[in-house]
Design a protein around this motif. Structure first.
Motif, PDB file in Angstrom:
ATOM      1  N   LYS A 141      22.474 -51.084   1.698  1.00 16.06           N
ATOM      2  CA  LYS A 141      21.307 -51.218   2.633  1.00 16.06           C
ATOM      3  C   LYS A 141      20.627 -52.259   2.561  1.00 16.06           C
ATOM      4  CE  LYS A 141      21.669 -46.972   4.714  1.00 16.06           C
ATOM      5  NZ  LYS A 141      20.975 -45.860   5.914  1.00 16.06           N
ATOM      6  N   GLU A 163      21.439 -47.605  11.657  1.00 17.22           N
ATOM      7  CA  GLU A 163      21.983 -46.831  11.861  1.00 17.22           C
ATOM      8  C   GLU A 163      22.953 -46.806  12.585  1.00 17.22           C
ATOM      9  OE1 GLU A 163      18.301 -44.335  13.360  1.00 17.22           O
ATOM     10  OE2 GLU A 163      17.290 -44.640  11.161  1.00 17.22           O
ATOM     11  N   SER A 166      26.248 -47.026  10.987  1.00 20.66           N
ATOM     12  CA  SER A 166      26.482 -46.037  10.281  1.00 20.66           C
ATOM     13  C   SER A 166      27.728 -44.916  11.235  1.00 20.66           C
ATOM     14  CB  SER A 166      25.381 -45.793   9.328  1.00 20.66           C
ATOM     15  OG  SER A 166      24.606 -46.545   8.861  1.00 20.66           O
ATOM     16  N   SER A 170      30.862 -43.565  11.464  1.00 21.61           N
ATOM     17  CA  SER A 170      30.982 -42.322  10.294  1.00 21.61           C
ATOM     18  C   SER A 170      32.317 -40.789  11.580  1.00 21.61           C
ATOM     19  CB  SER A 170      29.668 -40.954  10.344  1.00 21.61           C
ATOM     20  OG  SER A 170      29.284 -41.002  11.214  1.00 21.61           O
TER      21      SER A 170
END
Length: 171
Positions: A141, A163, A166, A170
Motif C-alpha cells: 500500500k 480503498e 481493496s 474482497s
C-alpha cells in the motif's frame, strides 16, 4: 536569471542568432507546439540573446499570437494528464516552474474532467498494485501510494482509490 538552472549563454558566438533570424526561428518553434515565455527565454538564452532583446522578441510573439499563456496552460494540463497520466499536483508544480501565474494554472487544471481524473487514478492504482511484488500488504500500500503521489495525485483521492480497489478485490 536563477530560474535558468544549468543554462549558459552561447559564449563562443557560434550558432547565435540575429534578431530577425531569432524571430523567424521562434515562430517555427512556437507553431510546432504551445510554448510559454519561460521556454522561449531559455531557448534565447542558449543562443546568447538575453535581457531587452529577448523581452522584445517575446512581446512580439505574444502580439502575433504565437504565444498565449492561457492557451499554453490549458494545453499543457490536458496533454500531461492524458499522455503521462500526471495528477493535478504534478501539473501545478511543473507550470509554476515555468513561471505560469496561479490564475492561469487554475484555468489549465479546469481542462481536466473530474470523472476522467478519478478513472485515471483508479486505472493507475490497479496497474501499480498488480505490478508491485510485495507480500506485506502494508508495504505494498505504501509503495503504491508513493508512486501515485510522485505522479501528482492528491493523498485523499489516493486513499479512496486504494480503498475502492481493496473493496473490489474482497468481493
Amino acid at each position: 536569471m536563477s530560474s535558468w538552472g544549468k543554462y549558459k549563454p552561447n559564449e563562443s558566438g557560434k550558432n547565435s542568432w540575429s534578431q530577425e533570424e531569432a524571430f523567424e526561428k521562434l515562430t517555427t518553434f512556437c507553431a510546432y507546439q504551445e510554448r510559454c515565455p519561460w521556454e522561449i527565454r531559455r531557448k534565447l538564452y542558449d543562443k546568447g540573446i538575453t535581457d531587452e532583446p529577448a523581452e522584445q522578441l517575446i512581446a512580439e510573439l505574444i502580439e502575433e499570437e504565437f504565444v498565449n499563456e492561457e492557451r499554453y496552460a490549458r494545453s499543457f494540463a490536458r496533454g500531461k494528464f492524458r499522455l503521462k497520466k500526471w495528477g493535478r499536483n504534478r501539473i501545478r508544480m511543473e507550470l509554476k516552474m515555468r513561471e505560469v501565474s496561479e490564475e492561469l494554472i487554475r484555468k489549465g487544471l479546469s481542462e481536466i474532467d473530474p470523472e476522467d481524473y478519478y478513472d485515471t487514478l483508479l486505472t493507475q492504482t490497479e496497474k501499480k498494485w498488480e505490478t508491485t511484488t510485495e507480500s506485506d500488504a502494508y508495504k505494498k500500500k505504501f509503495k503504491v501510494t508513493q508512486f501515485l503521489m510522485n505522479k501528482g495525485f492528491e493523498m485523499d483521492l489516493i486513499k479512496e482509490a486504494i480503498e475502492d480497489l481493496s473493496n473490489d478485490q474482497s468481493q
